[in-house]
Design a protein around this motif. Structure first.
Motif, PDB file in Angstrom:
ATOM      1  N   TYR A   1       1.133   7.389   0.433  1.00  0.00           N
ATOM      2  CA  TYR A   1       0.433   6.877  -0.744  1.00  0.00           C
ATOM      3  C   TYR A   1       0.912   7.578  -2.006  1.00  0.00           C
ATOM      4  O   TYR A   1       1.211   6.935  -3.021  1.00  0.00           O
ATOM      5  N   SER A   2       0.974   8.903  -1.957  1.00  0.00           N
ATOM      6  CA  SER A   2       1.346   9.649  -3.159  1.00  0.00           C
ATOM      7  C   SER A   2       2.795   9.407  -3.555  1.00  0.00           C
ATOM      8  O   SER A   2       3.101   9.291  -4.745  1.00  0.00           O
TER       9      SER A   2
ATOM     10  N   VAL B   1      -8.588   9.184  -2.225  1.00  0.00           N
ATOM     11  CA  VAL B   1      -7.669   9.721  -1.226  1.00  0.00           C
ATOM     12  C   VAL B   1      -7.817  11.236  -1.143  1.00  0.00           C
ATOM     13  O   VAL B   1      -7.825  11.818  -0.050  1.00  0.00           O
TER      14      VAL B   1
ATOM     15  N   ALA C   1      -2.698   0.597  -0.758  1.00  0.00           N
ATOM     16  CA  ALA C   1      -3.590   1.210  -1.746  1.00  0.00           C
ATOM     17  C   ALA C   1      -2.844   1.565  -3.023  1.00  0.00           C
ATOM     18  O   ALA C   1      -3.367   1.378  -4.127  1.00  0.00           O
ATOM     19  N   ALA C   2      -1.630   2.063  -2.886  1.00  0.00           N
ATOM     20  CA  ALA C   2      -0.849   2.432  -4.073  1.00  0.00           C
ATOM     21  C   ALA C   2      -0.465   1.203  -4.892  1.00  0.00           C
ATOM     22  O   ALA C   2      -0.481   1.240  -6.121  1.00  0.00           O
TER      23      ALA C   2
ATOM     24  N   THR D   1      -6.690   7.542  -6.191  1.00  0.00           N
ATOM     25  CA  THR D   1      -6.169   8.874  -5.903  1.00  0.00           C
ATOM     26  C   THR D   1      -7.303   9.864  -5.675  1.00  0.00           C
ATOM     27  O   THR D   1      -7.232  10.702  -4.770  1.00  0.00           O
TER      28      THR D   1
ATOM     29  N   GLY E   1      -0.468   9.346   5.841  1.00  0.00           N
ATOM     30  CA  GLY E   1      -0.842   8.232   4.973  1.00  0.00           C
ATOM     31  C   GLY E   1      -1.037   8.675   3.528  1.00  0.00           C
ATOM     32  O   GLY E   1      -0.621   7.977   2.595  1.00  0.00           O
ATOM     33  N   ALA E   2      -1.651   9.843   3.325  1.00  0.00           N
ATOM     34  CA  ALA E   2      -1.823  10.372   1.967  1.00  0.00           C
ATOM     35  C   ALA E   2      -0.474  10.720   1.351  1.00  0.00           C
ATOM     36  O   ALA E   2      -0.251  10.509   0.152  1.00  0.00           O
TER      37      ALA E   2
ATOM     38  N   GLY F   1      -1.641   3.293   2.975  1.00  0.00           N
ATOM     39  CA  GLY F   1      -1.248   4.062   1.796  1.00  0.00           C
ATOM     40  C   GLY F   1      -0.405   3.252   0.835  1.00  0.00           C
ATOM     41  O   GLY F   1      -0.599   3.303  -0.384  1.00  0.00           O
ATOM     42  N   VAL F   2       0.523   2.485   1.377  1.00  0.00           N
ATOM     43  CA  VAL F   2       1.369   1.630   0.529  1.00  0.00           C
ATOM     44  C   VAL F   2       0.524   0.558  -0.143  1.00  0.00           C
ATOM     45  O   VAL F   2       0.641   0.313  -1.354  1.00  0.00           O
TER      46      VAL F   2
ATOM     47  N   GLY G   1       2.916   5.896  -4.963  1.00  0.00           N
ATOM     48  CA  GLY G   1       2.252   5.932  -6.260  1.00  0.00           C
ATOM     49  C   GLY G   1       3.107   6.592  -7.328  1.00  0.00           C
ATOM     50  O   GLY G   1       3.183   6.112  -8.466  1.00  0.00           O
TER      51      GLY G   1
ATOM     52  N   SER H   1      -0.126   4.671   7.116  1.00  0.00           N
ATOM     53  CA  SER H   1       1.001   4.583   6.179  1.00  0.00           C
ATOM     54  C   SER H   1       1.012   3.246   5.454  1.00  0.00           C
ATOM     55  O   SER H   1       1.212   3.190   4.232  1.00  0.00           O
TER      56      SER H   1
END
Length: 181
Positions: free
Chosen positions: A113-114, A141, A29-30, A138, A109-110, A26-27, A117, A23
């Protein structure tokens, strides 16, 4: 030293650790798209519209949470089946299965991320250059989720089966004997 490493390794196999790590990843990466945006040429930034990224992120956000929920319910059923067919102590070993933890953690996590994002995209946090990086991440991912789904399908066919549980017990006992020797 080996006792501390063993304790740390055992603590690291808790399901929430992996979910939290994915998680946070994901944050990061976004939000990394905004940080690395100046590295992208302006011409390339104009070629990718926000609609392309928006739609892919929306599909990820709407699909990953149900997939994670389904996966968790399947894991709980497998644990219940192992409790009734093998031994309740074997459930502890099944709960430390990194394949199942990684699958659920990557789905969550995805999802995180989404959602991050989408929020950043809708608040115009990214410029046109940041959208290019967000689009690339994206796609990575998405590829990761598809690969995880394929591995997860294979894992589900074995999860909680008596033979698999006995193999896990045997591997844990062998590791304990090797460490003791």
């Amino acid at each position: 030293m080996s006792t501390a490493f063993y304790s740390l390794r055992r603590w690291g196999r808790r399901p929430f650790i992996r979910v939290a790590a994915f998680s946070v990843g994901g944050v990061v990466a976004a939000l990394a798209s905004a940080v690395f945006a100046p590295m992208i040429p302006l011409e390339l930034g104009a070629s990718i519209g926000s609609d392309a990224v928006d739609q892919i992120l929306s599909v990820l956000a709407t699909s990953m949470l149900p997939v994670a929920t389904f996966s968790l319910s399947t894991i709980v059923q497998a644990y219940g089946g192992a409790t009734s067919t093998v031994t309740p102590r074997a459930v502890t070993l099944l709960m430390q299965d990194t394949r199942a933890q990684t699958a659920v953690a990557s789905f969550i996590g995805a999802f995180v991320y989404s959602v991050v994002g989408l929020i950043a995209l809708k608040t115009h946090f990214y410029g046109s250059q940041g959208r290019v990086i967000l689009f690339g991440i994206t796609l990575l991912v998405l590829i990761s989720v598809v690969a995880t789904l394929v591995r997860w399908i294979d894992t589900l066919s074995h999860l909680g089966r008596v033979g698999e549980t006995i193999d896990a017990i045997e591997a844990a006992a062998s590791d304990a004997v090797r460490r003791r020797v």
